[in-house]
Design a protein around this motif. Structure first.
Motif, PDB file in Angstrom:
ATOM      1  N   SER A  38       0.811  -1.219   0.000  1.00 23.39           N
ATOM      2  CA  SER A  38       0.000   0.000   0.000  1.00 23.39           C
ATOM      3  C   SER A  38       0.842   1.267   0.000  1.00 23.39           C
ATOM      4  CB  SER A  38      -0.950   0.005   1.201  1.00 23.39           C
ATOM      5  OG  SER A  38      -0.204   0.002   2.410  1.00 23.39           O
ATOM      6  N   GLY A  39       2.141   1.146   0.192  1.00 21.79           N
ATOM      7  CA  GLY A  39       3.037   2.300   0.189  1.00 21.79           C
ATOM      8  C   GLY A  39       4.448   1.846  -0.132  1.00 21.79           C
ATOM      9  N   PRO A  40       5.396   2.773  -0.198  1.00 26.41           N
ATOM     10  CA  PRO A  40       6.763   2.470  -0.631  1.00 26.41           C
ATOM     11  C   PRO A  40       7.663   1.892   0.467  1.00 26.41           C
ATOM     12  CG  PRO A  40       6.554   4.804  -0.285  1.00 26.41           C
ATOM     13  CD  PRO A  40       5.190   4.211  -0.055  1.00 26.41           C
ATOM     14  N   ARG A  62       8.372   6.670  -6.513  1.00 28.18           N
ATOM     15  CA  ARG A  62       8.740   7.471  -5.336  1.00 28.18           C
ATOM     16  C   ARG A  62       9.818   6.757  -4.552  1.00 28.18           C
ATOM     17  NH1 ARG A  62       3.330   8.400  -2.909  1.00 28.18           N
ATOM     18  NH2 ARG A  62       4.369  10.341  -2.449  1.00 28.18           N
ATOM     19  N   HIS A  63      10.550   7.526  -3.768  1.00 21.74           N
ATOM     20  CA  HIS A  63      11.587   6.958  -2.908  1.00 21.74           C
ATOM     21  C   HIS A  63      10.940   6.461  -1.622  1.00 21.74           C
ATOM     22  CE1 HIS A  63      14.955   8.241  -5.388  1.00 21.74           C
ATOM     23  NE2 HIS A  63      14.253   9.335  -5.630  1.00 21.74           N
ATOM     24  N   LEU A  76      13.805   2.994  -4.785  1.00 20.16           N
ATOM     25  CA  LEU A  76      12.722   3.367  -5.696  1.00 20.16           C
ATOM     26  C   LEU A  76      11.578   2.361  -5.616  1.00 20.16           C
ATOM     27  CD1 LEU A  76      14.287   4.555  -9.073  1.00 20.16           C
ATOM     28  CD2 LEU A  76      12.991   5.889  -7.421  1.00 20.16           C
ATOM     29  N   TRP A  77      10.371   2.880  -5.568  1.00 16.96           N
ATOM     30  CA  TRP A  77       9.166   2.060  -5.574  1.00 16.96           C
ATOM     31  C   TRP A  77       8.288   2.513  -6.730  1.00 16.96           C
ATOM     32  CZ3 TRP A  77       7.644  -1.829  -2.039  1.00 16.96           C
ATOM     33  CH2 TRP A  77       8.623  -2.125  -1.083  1.00 16.96           C
ATOM     34  N   ASP A  78       7.735   1.541  -7.437  1.00 13.75           N
ATOM     35  CA  ASP A  78       6.915   1.795  -8.616  1.00 13.75           C
ATOM     36  C   ASP A  78       5.439   1.708  -8.256  1.00 13.75           C
ATOM     37  OD1 ASP A  78       9.403   1.713  -9.912  1.00 13.75           O
ATOM     38  OD2 ASP A  78       9.176  -0.409 -10.425  1.00 13.75           O
ATOM     39  N   CYS A  79       4.700   2.751  -8.575  1.00 11.31           N
ATOM     40  CA  CYS A  79       3.252   2.746  -8.368  1.00 11.31           C
ATOM     41  C   CYS A  79       2.639   2.100  -9.610  1.00 11.31           C
ATOM     42  CB  CYS A  79       2.737   4.158  -8.173  1.00 11.31           C
ATOM     43  SG  CYS A  79       0.948   4.235  -7.945  1.00 11.31           S
ATOM     44  N   VAL A 101       7.439   9.563 -14.037  1.00 13.78           N
ATOM     45  CA  VAL A 101       7.377  10.799 -13.270  1.00 13.78           C
ATOM     46  C   VAL A 101       7.330  10.481 -11.765  1.00 13.78           C
ATOM     47  CG1 VAL A 101       6.214  12.071 -15.117  1.00 13.78           C
ATOM     48  CG2 VAL A 101       4.847  10.897 -13.369  1.00 13.78           C
ATOM     49  N   PRO A 102       7.816  11.397 -10.934  1.00 12.82           N
ATOM     50  CA  PRO A 102       7.688  11.193  -9.488  1.00 12.82           C
ATOM     51  C   PRO A 102       6.215  11.246  -9.074  1.00 12.82           C
ATOM     52  CG  PRO A 102       9.314  12.911  -9.975  1.00 12.82           C
ATOM     53  CD  PRO A 102       8.593  12.588 -11.259  1.00 12.82           C
TER      54      PRO A 102
END
Length: 104
Positions: A38-40, A62-63, A76-79, A101-102
C-alpha cells in the motif's frame, strides 16, 4: 521481511496487471512472486502478490525503503495502480534511475 515473500491464496490474475490501453509495461523478475504494498516500503500493508512472469505498468515512482532484489538494491518504488507499490528491485526497467514521473 523480504519483498518477494509469498502469501498463500493471495495472488493476482496471471499476465499483465490492468493498465491503460497502450501503456508501457515492464516485466517483474523471473522466478519471483512480487509483493504489492500500500506504500513504498515493506512495513506497508501487503495488498496482493503478483504471480510469476507478470508485466506491470509504472504510473509514477517514489523513494521509500531500500530493498535488495534481482535488479540490485534501490529505494525506488513503482506505483502500478492507485495505492499499489512494488519495489523497483523486482521490476526490469533497464535503468537504475527513474523511468516515470515522481508520484505527487
Amino acid at each position: 521481511m523480504a519483498d518477494n515473500e509469498a502469501v498463500m491464496g493471495d495472488t493476482a490474475d496471471e499476465g499483465t496487471v490492468a493498465s491503460a490501453a497502450g501503456a508501457v509495461t515492464y516485466p517483474t523478475a523471473p522466478n519471483h512472486q512480487v509483493n504489492v504494498r500500500s506504500g513504498p516500503g515493506t512495513h506497508h500493508r501487503l495488498i496482493k502478490v503478483l504471480p510469476y512472469n507478470t508485466r506491470v505498468p509504472i504510473r509514477c515512482q517514489r523513494h521509500g525503503e531500500k530493498v535488495s532484489g534481482p535488479y540490485g538494491t534501490t529505494d525506488l518504488w513503482d506505483c502500478i495502480a492507485p495505492g499499489q507499490y512494488v519495489s523497483d528491485a523486482y521490476v526490469r526497467t533497464g535503468s537504475d534511475g527513474m523511468v516515470a514521473v515522481p508520484c505527487g
